[in-house]
Design a protein around this motif. Structure first.
Motif, PDB file in Angstrom:
ATOM      1  N   HIS A 161       0.918  -1.239   0.007  1.00  0.00           N
ATOM      2  CA  HIS A 161       0.135   0.053   0.152  1.00  0.00           C
ATOM      3  C   HIS A 161       0.795   1.420   0.021  1.00  0.00           C
ATOM      4  O   HIS A 161       2.083   1.277   0.124  1.00  0.00           O
ATOM      5  CB  HIS A 161      -0.810  -0.025   1.117  1.00  0.00           C
ATOM      6  CG  HIS A 161      -1.844  -1.190   1.327  1.00  0.00           C
ATOM      7  ND1 HIS A 161      -3.274  -0.874   0.754  1.00  0.00           N
ATOM      8  CD2 HIS A 161      -1.860  -2.436   1.544  1.00  0.00           C
ATOM      9  CE1 HIS A 161      -3.740  -2.007   0.908  1.00  0.00           C
ATOM     10  NE2 HIS A 161      -3.080  -3.056   1.215  1.00  0.00           N
ATOM     11  N   ASN A 162       0.250   2.371   0.013  1.00  0.00           N
ATOM     12  CA  ASN A 162       0.877   3.811   0.085  1.00  0.00           C
ATOM     13  C   ASN A 162       1.496   3.845   1.227  1.00  0.00           C
ATOM     14  O   ASN A 162       2.624   4.755   1.261  1.00  0.00           O
ATOM     15  CB  ASN A 162      -0.002   4.988  -0.395  1.00  0.00           C
ATOM     16  CG  ASN A 162      -0.434   4.716  -1.949  1.00  0.00           C
ATOM     17  OD1 ASN A 162       0.301   4.203  -2.901  1.00  0.00           O
ATOM     18  ND2 ASN A 162      -1.536   5.283  -2.125  1.00  0.00           N
ATOM     19  N   LEU A 163       1.150   3.457   2.199  1.00  0.00           N
ATOM     20  CA  LEU A 163       1.768   3.862   3.685  1.00  0.00           C
ATOM     21  C   LEU A 163       1.740   2.587   4.484  1.00  0.00           C
ATOM     22  O   LEU A 163       1.005   1.505   4.301  1.00  0.00           O
ATOM     23  CB  LEU A 163       0.764   4.847   4.477  1.00  0.00           C
ATOM     24  CG  LEU A 163       0.395   6.268   3.944  1.00  0.00           C
ATOM     25  CD1 LEU A 163      -0.512   6.928   4.798  1.00  0.00           C
ATOM     26  CD2 LEU A 163       1.678   7.098   3.683  1.00  0.00           C
ATOM     27  N   PRO A 164       2.676   2.539   5.411  1.00  0.00           N
ATOM     28  CA  PRO A 164       2.724   1.636   6.591  1.00  0.00           C
ATOM     29  C   PRO A 164       1.218   1.263   6.947  1.00  0.00           C
ATOM     30  O   PRO A 164       0.479   2.335   7.307  1.00  0.00           O
ATOM     31  CB  PRO A 164       3.578   1.875   7.420  1.00  0.00           C
ATOM     32  CG  PRO A 164       4.661   2.721   6.595  1.00  0.00           C
ATOM     33  CD  PRO A 164       3.988   3.486   5.807  1.00  0.00           C
ATOM     34  N   GLN A 165       0.993   0.001   7.399  1.00  0.00           N
ATOM     35  CA  GLN A 165      -0.545  -0.086   7.985  1.00  0.00           C
ATOM     36  C   GLN A 165      -0.771   0.609   9.271  1.00  0.00           C
ATOM     37  O   GLN A 165      -1.710   1.291   9.626  1.00  0.00           O
ATOM     38  CB  GLN A 165      -0.738  -1.808   8.215  1.00  0.00           C
ATOM     39  CG  GLN A 165      -1.990  -1.926   8.920  1.00  0.00           C
ATOM     40  CD  GLN A 165      -2.333  -3.475   8.894  1.00  0.00           C
ATOM     41  OE1 GLN A 165      -1.993  -4.270   7.664  1.00  0.00           O
ATOM     42  NE2 GLN A 165      -2.653  -3.990  10.013  1.00  0.00           N
TER      43      GLN A 165
END
Length: 506
Positions: free
Chosen positions: A366-370
């Motif tokens: 994804h675009n960011l860490p969860q």
């Protein structure tokens, strides 16, 4: 004021400054924090999610105004106290000023910074582990029985904070039995102390009994859904990463516990860490469960290194061992904390991707860490829920029902309308207020479960509509949708009671 005290105060001040600077203002609180804060409104001796100690701290935060400052203060405080206990342990082990600075540096610039930015039981858990080990060292040195009673109180607090501290005992007892220090197990007052500890945790045990031991159900569910996927090699790899800057200090502690004569009476600590890690491996535990093990070993390692580096050419290596944690902290600062805006991370994903931080539980990138995505969108959700609530003619008869505890907790924390959202998830299942006859429903649904909501629920109400959704594309709850149903044709309370009964069938 002595030089040592001034240096210690400097470390404490730096610790607080770092903890408050490691989260960018673009982020909200994390979903677990909302649940823990809501427990202040429902004080009890136990919860489905955690033991009761977190709720006591939440109540103090509530009395102090419930602001984000105080939410972040307590985990930072527990981190500071952990550093202080390591400092005191080094003093007890006759460590010099260099040992104190080395130990404090290793603790300060470690993964504990990440642990201490979130309001979760983990920070207090690490403090209780470290303090309990410190008390054992004090007892071995003084043989004063007061330390047995203090130890019982600390262990009880640790137990009432997080059951994880049981692993400490499971690893420690066989190590003691195999050492000369097993004579402490024959001390009669030890068993009086154990009885005191049992009395202190008894209310929680009774709560567990009266509620059919939800902790067992929780652990079984955890084992089936999460721990079964844990990789033992990955567990060991992460143990190295948590204190990577202190690796040589930790390695030195293990060597010293085996061969350094002044540490002979503490030799069982070597076996203790082995046994404890083996237990964690056997149960396929999450890697961070073991973090509480290491601070006390940093104390041992710092004292030993200060001795072998104090003279000759080796003294020139003293700055090297202090510099190593600082050097490792530089990339850690840039990648391991939510101190960069979501936009910055999206534009510079390389380092995060190399570390696997963009891979979520769903196995996708994804675009960011969860964890970071889990700190976005909550204020928006609460604001839009408030707006939907304000459009209802009789809002006091409105049930706000969410899919998960994060949604319910965030709405309750940020609401300006005094909303008390609930969910069938986690502890919220016990917090429904059913003395009100509800005629309206605000339903907050996760995006992947929203498609059939209008078709399934609208027949039970005269009016229905979609009031809004989370539009922050970087939020884990992106597209979570708010439905408004008014003027019920059926008895909402009856259906809720049935749902609660079904949900509580373990």
């Amino acid at each position: 004021m002595s030089k040592k005290t001034i240096i210690l105060l400097g470390f404490i001040l730096l610790k607080f400054i770092l903890q408050y600077s490691l989260i960018s203002p673009e982020y909200d609180l994390q979903r677990d924090e909302y649940l823990h804060l809501d427990q202040a409104h429902h004080l009890a001796w136990g919860y489905l999610s955690v033991p009761p100690a977190t709720s006591w701290i939440s109540y103090i935060i509530l009395l102090l105004g419930n602001s984000v400052f105080w939410v972040k203060f307590f985990p930072a405080l527990f981190g500071v106290l952990t550093l202080l206990i390591v400092w005191k342990t080094i003093e007890k082990l006759n460590g010099n000023l260099y040992a104190l600075i080395l130990g404090a540096t290793c603790i300060l610039f470690s993964s504990l910074l990440r642990i201490n930015i979130l309001y979760q039981p983990n920070s207090l858990d690490v403090l209780c582990w470290t303090t309990f080990y410190y008390i054992i060292i004090q007892y071995i040195n003084t043989e004063k029985t007061k330390w047995l009673f203090i130890g019982a109180i600390v262990f009880a607090l640790g137990f009432l904070n997080k059951y994880n501290i049981l692993f400490l005992l499971i690893g420690l007892l066989p190590a003691l039995l195999l050492s000369k220090q097993r004579r402490m197990l024959t001390e009669k007052k030890l068993y009086i102390a154990l009885a005191i500890g049992l009395v202190l945790i008894l209310p929680n045990l009774l709560w567990q009994y009266n509620n059919h031991f939800p902790v067992i159900h929780h652990m079984k569910e955890l084992a089936e859904t999460q721990l079964v996927n844990m990789d033992r090699f990955d567990f060991l790899k992460k143990q190295l990463l948590y204190f990577i800057g202190s690796f040589f200090v930790l390695l030195s502690s293990l060597y010293a516990l085996l061969f350094y004569k002044p540490f002979k009476k503490y030799r069982f600590f070597f076996a203790s860490i082995i046994f404890t890690l083996l237990v964690f491996l056997y149960f396929k535990a999450k890697a961070y469960y073991a973090i509480g093990l290491y601070p006390i070993y940093i104390a041992f390692g710092s004292v030993y290194l200060s001795e072998i580096l104090k003279s000759g050419w080796k003294r020139y290596l003293q700055p090297v061992f202090i510099a190593i944690p600082l050097l490792f902290f530089v990339p850690m600062y840039n990648l391991s904390f939510p101190n960069k805006s979501p936009e910055y991370i999206i534009k510079h994903p390389e380092g995060y991707k190399k570390l696997g931080m963009l891979r979520w539980e769903d196995g996708k990138d994804h675009n960011l860490p969860q964890d970071y995505a889990d700190m976005l969108g909550w204020k928006e959700l609460a604001s839009k829920t408030d707006s939907a609530y304000a459009t209802i003619a009789n809002p006091e008869k409105t049930l706000i029902l969410c899919d998960n505890y994060g949604q319910a907790g965030a709405i309750n924390y940020y609401t300006k309308k005094g909303i008390k959202a609930v969910s069938f998830n986690a502890d919220y299942i016990n917090w429904f207020k059913l003395d009100i006859q509800y005629t309206n429903l605000i339903r907050v649904k996760e995006y992947h479960e929203k498609d059939n909501e209008l078709a399934e629920t609208s027949p039970y109400f005269n009016t229905s509509k979609i009031a809004g959704s989370i539009t922050n594309k970087n939020a884990r709850e992106y597209k979570t949708t708010i439905f408004v149903f008014t003027d019920a044709k059926t008895d909402i309370n009856k259906r809720i009671i049935e749902e609660i009964k079904d949900s509580k069938k373990f």
